[in-house]
Enzyme design. Structure first.
Site, PDB file in Angstrom:
ATOM      1  CB  ILE A 338     -26.034-101.943   4.077  1.00  0.00           C
ATOM      2  CG1 ILE A 338     -26.412-101.481   2.661  1.00  0.00           C
ATOM      3  CG2 ILE A 338     -27.255-102.292   4.879  1.00  0.00           C
ATOM      4  CD1 ILE A 338     -27.178-102.528   1.896  1.00  0.00           C
ATOM      5  CD  GLU A 339     -22.328-104.742   5.845  1.00  0.00           C
ATOM      6  OE1 GLU A 339     -22.359-105.947   6.132  1.00  0.00           O
ATOM      7  OE2 GLU A 339     -23.141-103.917   6.293  1.00  0.00           O
ATOM      8  CG  HIS A 340     -23.265-104.623   0.637  1.00  0.00           C
ATOM      9  ND1 HIS A 340     -23.727-104.800   1.922  1.00  0.00           N
ATOM     10  CD2 HIS A 340     -23.069-105.867   0.131  1.00  0.00           C
ATOM     11  CE1 HIS A 340     -23.804-106.096   2.187  1.00  0.00           C
ATOM     12  NE2 HIS A 340     -23.398-106.759   1.120  1.00  0.00           N
TER      13      HIS A 340
END
Length: 534
Positions: A338-340
């Site tokens: 995920i982009e986090h």
């Protein structure tokens, strides 16, 4: 001198001056949010009407849709300009934007994180292909979200015959950063955090802009308590430290080592087994069109030509795909990201989107977006607000309200294969399914397949230029992007193509030479469950 860095929240936010540009970090649900500092800024403003006319910058969504996060800054006079990656967690700030009481802008989440790093390094902004052909391109809006916003945040450059966007730099006067602990020297650790996000980039930008770096932590440690490799922000970058012993993993979770990735050995195995049991139980609950779309979308996971593809899941229907893969215990067949900045683990959804239990790796957000931007992402599953006949998608402004893209633009533009997942219509739709078919009992009042999207968050024409494989999967029909436009190639069993699909669209798609029928298994509820009616 280090002792002078430790102070109260009120003392720390008193360092913010009128007109400052303030960089914030955080994610929905309280992820790495400096809540204590945010509330102190609000308290100071309500008591003294200072500071005033701030520019506030944030890469991802921050808040609880009520009083926390960006809601603390949603006061006319406190902020003049907001450059936000995602706005939905603060309806109050959205309302200020809608009424033109602030200047409202958006940046892609990854671009924002990377731009902070470029600002900190003293380079001339961020030069990137991300955002070309979208609302961030000055030819399509320049990131402006309302009439009060008059500036373009980027300009078009041509280098070696290729177009790029240069996102313009600006000084960061104050960074409000969240971390786990600070030692007596002022060194900062993220050990107990559920992500890293863009904390190092944000701190670097403020430090080298001549600004202030204010860090909220949960505990103060003795000198020498942190190993050198545990320090993520060095003392030399830090101006003020505020200890908040009540700091939590999320708004509702005090602390859980599974979220910070600290469990190992038998404890980790036990936690992972419990996570799988929860996902399996959830898969047996109410069945409906979301699950049907997720099942159809999951088919696209394993036909990429990669033995173990790298995947990103977005919010909405795509998180149902993640849950389906977890329930099937097939995570070992993919690299989940995920982009986090998180890899692996069990993804959370809803207000906890961005959290993962028992992650296998945690990177800084800017590095994760470097990986995406360089072509490292094989498949992305993303939602859509609406899409049009050119295959362009809008998720950033819906019904005139600023939503923002978060990491959507960075991800959608760079994945080799993009699978947009969602329902064909909205508002008042009634469907029946669960017996291997789908029946439309009542059509929706809002059409999501439109002639032209209100705002371009993903550009279909640019997707063709980049050679991406693009699919649009709904509960009633499946579409794909072709050089001639959007093509319908598959329908759900039980639906009427004309009445339930074509008549509910604002454009006539190309029709494939042979229109297939989706597998009835996608529409079959778990044994013992009745058909779901929405």
């Amino acid at each position: 001198m280090a002792d002078g860095k430790f102070m109260t929240a009120a003392e720390a936010v008193a360092l913010i001056r009128d007109g400052d540009t303030v960089g914030l970090m955080g994610g929905g649900g309280g992820l790495m949010e400096a809540t204590h500092l945010f509330e102190a800024v609000q308290a100071r403003f309500l008591a003294t009407q200072a500071p005033r006319n701030l520019t506030v910058v944030h890469a991802l969504g921050i808040g609880d849709k009520k009083t926390k996060g960006m809601n603390c800054f949603a006061h006319e006079g406190l902020v003049r300009r907001v450059i936000g990656g995602h706005w939905v967690w603060s309806p109050a700030m959205q309302q200020l934007a809608l009424e033109n009481r602030i200047e409202a802008y958006i940046l892609p989440g990854g671009v924002s994180s990377q731009l902070m790093r470029e600002i900190g390094a003293g380079r001339p902004g961020l030069i990137s292909h991300v955002g070309l052909g979208t609302v961030c391109d000055p030819r399509h809006g320049g990131g402006r979200m309302n009439e009060a916003a008059q500036d373009d945040l980027a300009e078009v450059l041509t280098l070696d015959g290729r177009e790029w966007l240069r996102y313009k730099p600006f000084p960061i006067h104050v960074a409000l950063v969240r971390a786990s602990a600070a030692d007596e020297d002022g060194n900062i650790s993220f050990e107990h955090e559920a992500a890293n996000l863009d904390a190092p980039s944000l701190a670097l930008a403020a430090r080298n802009s001549g600004g202030r770096v204010i860090v909220q932590v949960a505990e103060r440690l003795p000198r020498g308590a942190l190993k050198a490799r545990e320090v993520r922000i060095p003392s030399a970058w830090v101006d003020a430290i505020v200890v908040d012993p009540a700091q939590r993993t999320s708004y509702d979770i005090p602390f859980d080592p599974a979220f910070s990735g600290e469990l190992t050995g038998a404890a980790r195995a036990e936690s992972e087994a419990a996570d799988h049991a929860r996902e399996l139980a959830a898969a047996q609950e109410a069945f409906g069109e979301r699950q049907a779309v997720a099942r159809r979308a999951a088919v696209e996971l394993f036909n990429t030509g990669k033995a173990r593809p790298v995947i990103n899941y977005g919010v909405g229907v795509p998180d149902a795909v993640a849950k389906l893969i977890a329930a099937r215990n097939e995570q070992h067949r993919i690299y989940q990201t995920i982009e986090h900045g998180t890899y692996g683990g069990t993804l959370m959804d809803g207000v906890l989107f961005g959290y993962a239990r028992n992650a296998t790796a945690m990177l800084d957000a800017a590095t994760q977006f470097d990986f995406y931007g360089g072509g490292g992402l094989d498949v992305a599953f993303l939602g859509f607000g609406e899409f049009d006949e050119e295959g362009s998608v809008n998720v950033s402004r819906l019904g005139g309200v600023t939503v923002g893209p978060g990491g959507f633009i960075d991800i959608a533009q760079n994945a080799r294969k993009v699978v947009f997942c969602g329902t064909l219509a909205a508002k008042g739709v009634k469907l029946a399914t669960g017996d291997g078919r789908l029946r439309v009992l009542q059509q929706g009042a809002v059409r999501k397949l439109v002639k032209r999207v209100d705002q371009i968050t993903f550009s279909g024409p640019q997707g063709l230029v980049r050679g991406q494989q693009v699919l649009y999967l709904t509960e009633r029909a499946s579409f794909r992007l072709t050089p001639e436009g959007v093509e319908l190639f598959e329908i759900a069993p039980g639906v009427d193509l004309q009445r339930d699909v074509l008549d509910q669209m604002e454009f006539m798609p190309r029709l494939a030479a042979e229109i297939g029928v989706m597998d009835g298994g996608h529409f079959t509820a778990p044994t013992g469950h009745l058909s779901h009616l929405q």
